[in-house]
Motif scaffolding. Structure first.
Motif, PDB file in Angstrom:
ATOM      1  N   LEU A 106       0.883  -1.068  -0.088  1.00 37.78           N
ATOM      2  CA  LEU A 106      -0.288   0.293  -0.138  1.00 37.78           C
ATOM      3  C   LEU A 106       0.552   1.479  -0.201  1.00 37.78           C
ATOM      4  O   LEU A 106       0.698   3.219  -0.311  1.00 37.78           O
ATOM      5  CB  LEU A 106      -0.915  -0.034   1.323  1.00 37.78           C
ATOM      6  CG  LEU A 106      -1.748  -1.800   0.956  1.00 37.78           C
ATOM      7  CD1 LEU A 106      -2.675  -0.997   2.576  1.00 37.78           C
ATOM      8  CD2 LEU A 106      -2.379  -0.784   0.364  1.00 37.78           C
ATOM      9  N   GLN A 107       2.016   1.148  -0.752  1.00 39.57           N
ATOM     10  CA  GLN A 107       2.852   2.045  -0.366  1.00 39.57           C
ATOM     11  C   GLN A 107       3.438   2.424  -2.195  1.00 39.57           C
ATOM     12  O   GLN A 107       3.613   2.158  -2.565  1.00 39.57           O
ATOM     13  CB  GLN A 107       4.713   2.001  -0.263  1.00 39.57           C
ATOM     14  CG  GLN A 107       4.513   1.436   0.950  1.00 39.57           C
ATOM     15  CD  GLN A 107       3.858   2.279   2.754  1.00 39.57           C
ATOM     16  OE1 GLN A 107       4.188   3.849   2.653  1.00 39.57           O
ATOM     17  NE2 GLN A 107       2.963   1.709   3.652  1.00 39.57           N
ATOM     18  N   GLN A 108       2.800   3.726  -2.383  1.00 38.02           N
ATOM     19  CA  GLN A 108       3.458   4.859  -2.809  1.00 38.02           C
ATOM     20  C   GLN A 108       4.438   3.972  -3.923  1.00 38.02           C
ATOM     21  O   GLN A 108       4.526   3.979  -5.833  1.00 38.02           O
ATOM     22  CB  GLN A 108       3.083   5.923  -3.118  1.00 38.02           C
ATOM     23  CG  GLN A 108       1.691   6.527  -2.110  1.00 38.02           C
ATOM     24  CD  GLN A 108       1.607   8.047  -2.497  1.00 38.02           C
ATOM     25  OE1 GLN A 108       1.654   9.045  -4.322  1.00 38.02           O
ATOM     26  NE2 GLN A 108       1.890   8.569  -1.898  1.00 38.02           N
ATOM     27  N   TYR A 109       5.630   4.070  -3.674  1.00 37.09           N
ATOM     28  CA  TYR A 109       6.682   3.910  -3.524  1.00 37.09           C
ATOM     29  C   TYR A 109       6.817   2.934  -4.864  1.00 37.09           C
ATOM     30  O   TYR A 109       7.924   2.953  -5.056  1.00 37.09           O
ATOM     31  CB  TYR A 109       8.139   4.616  -2.522  1.00 37.09           C
ATOM     32  CG  TYR A 109       7.976   3.784  -1.435  1.00 37.09           C
ATOM     33  CD1 TYR A 109       7.642   3.960  -0.463  1.00 37.09           C
ATOM     34  CD2 TYR A 109       8.232   2.630  -1.201  1.00 37.09           C
ATOM     35  CE1 TYR A 109       7.520   3.682   0.806  1.00 37.09           C
ATOM     36  CE2 TYR A 109       8.273   1.965  -0.057  1.00 37.09           C
ATOM     37  CZ  TYR A 109       7.521   1.917   0.520  1.00 37.09           C
ATOM     38  OH  TYR A 109       7.813   1.900   1.446  1.00 37.09           O
ATOM     39  N   ASP A 110       5.720   2.173  -4.448  1.00 35.19           N
ATOM     40  CA  ASP A 110       6.518   0.444  -4.815  1.00 35.19           C
ATOM     41  C   ASP A 110       5.478   0.711  -6.423  1.00 35.19           C
ATOM     42  O   ASP A 110       5.856  -0.536  -6.699  1.00 35.19           O
ATOM     43  CB  ASP A 110       5.272  -0.636  -3.363  1.00 35.19           C
ATOM     44  CG  ASP A 110       7.047  -0.767  -2.733  1.00 35.19           C
ATOM     45  OD1 ASP A 110       6.163  -1.623  -1.452  1.00 35.19           O
ATOM     46  OD2 ASP A 110       7.699  -0.634  -2.704  1.00 35.19           O
ATOM     47  N   TYR A 111       5.006   1.198  -6.692  1.00 33.89           N
ATOM     48  CA  TYR A 111       4.346   1.364  -7.757  1.00 33.89           C
ATOM     49  C   TYR A 111       4.980   2.532  -9.506  1.00 33.89           C
ATOM     50  O   TYR A 111       5.004   2.931  -8.906  1.00 33.89           O
ATOM     51  CB  TYR A 111       2.857   1.770  -8.032  1.00 33.89           C
ATOM     52  CG  TYR A 111       1.903   1.321  -7.138  1.00 33.89           C
ATOM     53  CD1 TYR A 111       2.193   0.815  -5.690  1.00 33.89           C
ATOM     54  CD2 TYR A 111       1.960  -0.980  -7.223  1.00 33.89           C
ATOM     55  CE1 TYR A 111       1.583  -0.034  -4.889  1.00 33.89           C
ATOM     56  CE2 TYR A 111       1.081  -1.437  -6.337  1.00 33.89           C
ATOM     57  CZ  TYR A 111       1.034  -1.633  -5.419  1.00 33.89           C
ATOM     58  OH  TYR A 111       0.872  -2.254  -4.369  1.00 33.89           O
ATOM     59  N   ASP A 112       5.154   1.858 -10.484  1.00 30.08           N
ATOM     60  CA  ASP A 112       5.848   2.639 -11.505  1.00 30.08           C
ATOM     61  C   ASP A 112       4.442   3.453 -12.256  1.00 30.08           C
ATOM     62  O   ASP A 112       5.085   4.399 -13.248  1.00 30.08           O
ATOM     63  CB  ASP A 112       6.363   2.087 -12.413  1.00 30.08           C
ATOM     64  CG  ASP A 112       8.173   1.639 -11.234  1.00 30.08           C
ATOM     65  OD1 ASP A 112       8.851   0.549 -11.647  1.00 30.08           O
ATOM     66  OD2 ASP A 112       8.245   2.347 -10.067  1.00 30.08           O
ATOM     67  N   TYR A 113       3.551   2.933 -12.082  1.00 29.93           N
ATOM     68  CA  TYR A 113       2.377   3.059 -13.224  1.00 29.93           C
ATOM     69  C   TYR A 113       1.476   3.640 -12.772  1.00 29.93           C
ATOM     70  O   TYR A 113       0.983   2.697 -12.234  1.00 29.93           O
ATOM     71  CB  TYR A 113       2.435   1.733 -14.095  1.00 29.93           C
ATOM     72  CG  TYR A 113       3.659   1.029 -14.903  1.00 29.93           C
ATOM     73  CD1 TYR A 113       4.012   0.143 -13.989  1.00 29.93           C
ATOM     74  CD2 TYR A 113       4.266   2.150 -15.711  1.00 29.93           C
ATOM     75  CE1 TYR A 113       5.182  -0.540 -15.260  1.00 29.93           C
ATOM     76  CE2 TYR A 113       5.300   1.393 -16.280  1.00 29.93           C
ATOM     77  CZ  TYR A 113       5.660   0.207 -15.991  1.00 29.93           C
ATOM     78  OH  TYR A 113       6.871  -0.107 -15.938  1.00 29.93           O
ATOM     79  N   TRP A 114       0.659   4.137 -12.792  1.00 29.02           N
ATOM     80  CA  TRP A 114      -0.430   5.373 -12.636  1.00 29.02           C
ATOM     81  C   TRP A 114      -1.810   5.598 -13.561  1.00 29.02           C
ATOM     82  O   TRP A 114      -1.100   5.475 -14.337  1.00 29.02           O
ATOM     83  CB  TRP A 114       0.099   6.145 -11.890  1.00 29.02           C
ATOM     84  CG  TRP A 114       0.790   5.927 -10.458  1.00 29.02           C
ATOM     85  CD1 TRP A 114       2.260   6.140 -10.546  1.00 29.02           C
ATOM     86  CD2 TRP A 114       0.649   6.066  -9.208  1.00 29.02           C
ATOM     87  NE1 TRP A 114       2.387   6.274  -9.126  1.00 29.02           N
ATOM     88  CE2 TRP A 114       1.149   5.577  -8.264  1.00 29.02           C
ATOM     89  CE3 TRP A 114      -0.729   6.336  -8.361  1.00 29.02           C
ATOM     90  CZ2 TRP A 114       1.170   5.046  -7.091  1.00 29.02           C
ATOM     91  CZ3 TRP A 114      -1.075   5.886  -7.909  1.00 29.02           C
ATOM     92  CH2 TRP A 114       0.323   5.579  -6.866  1.00 29.02           C
ATOM     93  N   GLY A 115      -2.905   5.624 -13.163  1.00 31.02           N
ATOM     94  CA  GLY A 115      -3.670   5.976 -14.107  1.00 31.02           C
ATOM     95  C   GLY A 115      -4.034   7.549 -13.211  1.00 31.02           C
ATOM     96  O   GLY A 115      -3.458   8.160 -13.477  1.00 31.02           O
ATOM     97  N   GLN A 116      -5.220   7.665 -14.664  1.00 29.11           N
ATOM     98  CA  GLN A 116      -5.780   9.710 -14.326  1.00 29.11           C
ATOM     99  C   GLN A 116      -6.902   9.890 -13.403  1.00 29.11           C
ATOM    100  O   GLN A 116      -6.850  10.737 -13.244  1.00 29.11           O
ATOM    101  CB  GLN A 116      -5.976   9.899 -15.874  1.00 29.11           C
ATOM    102  CG  GLN A 116      -7.298   9.476 -15.747  1.00 29.11           C
ATOM    103  CD  GLN A 116      -7.540   8.145 -16.388  1.00 29.11           C
ATOM    104  OE1 GLN A 116      -6.750   7.445 -16.044  1.00 29.11           O
ATOM    105  NE2 GLN A 116      -9.248   8.104 -16.476  1.00 29.11           N
TER     106      GLN A 116
END
Length: 124
Positions: A106-116
């Motif tokens: 649930l940590q942002q830094y573990d994710y590379d791709y994001w939707g709008q």
């Protein structure tokens, strides 16, 4: 490269339900839903691994359910018993392709791709 497109947001009264969808293009592993309310930091709401292991933030446990349809490469968030404090912009995220099959975060830094993002508004 992974592209994510959310849909399904809207306005609902407290106690109501909404289902968010996130259509992904490209290979995905761990995926998650985050939300950000005005004036607040973005927070992790739910995460789901490739083997369907899930993790939820405490405030949504028992009310929200994350799931995915691998054939459609689509992530869902079923939100029941909605509360005004659930009002936020909801974002879909995907982890790097090397994430383990059971990895959830649930940590942002573990994710590379994001939707709008898609807006959810719950009125009292």
């Amino acid at each position: 490269q992974v592209q994510l497109v959310e849909s399904g947001g809207g306005s609902v009264q407290a106690g109501g339900s909404l289902r968010l969808s996130c259509a992904a293009s490209g290979y995905t592993t761990t995926m998650a839903w985050f939300r950000q309310a005005p004036g607040k930091e973005r927070e992790g709401v739910a995460s789901i691994a490739r083997d369907d292991t899930t993790s939820y933030t405490d405030s949504v446990k028992g009310r929200f359910t994350a799931s995915k349809d691998n054939a459609k490469n689509t992530l869902y968030l079923q939100m029941n018993s909605l509360k005004p404090e659930d009002t936020a912009m909801y974002y879909c995220a995907a982890a790097p392709t090397y994430a383990g099959d059971r990895y959830v975060s649930l940590q942002q830094y573990d994710y590379d791709y994001w939707g709008q993002g898609t807006q959810v508004t719950v009125s009292s």
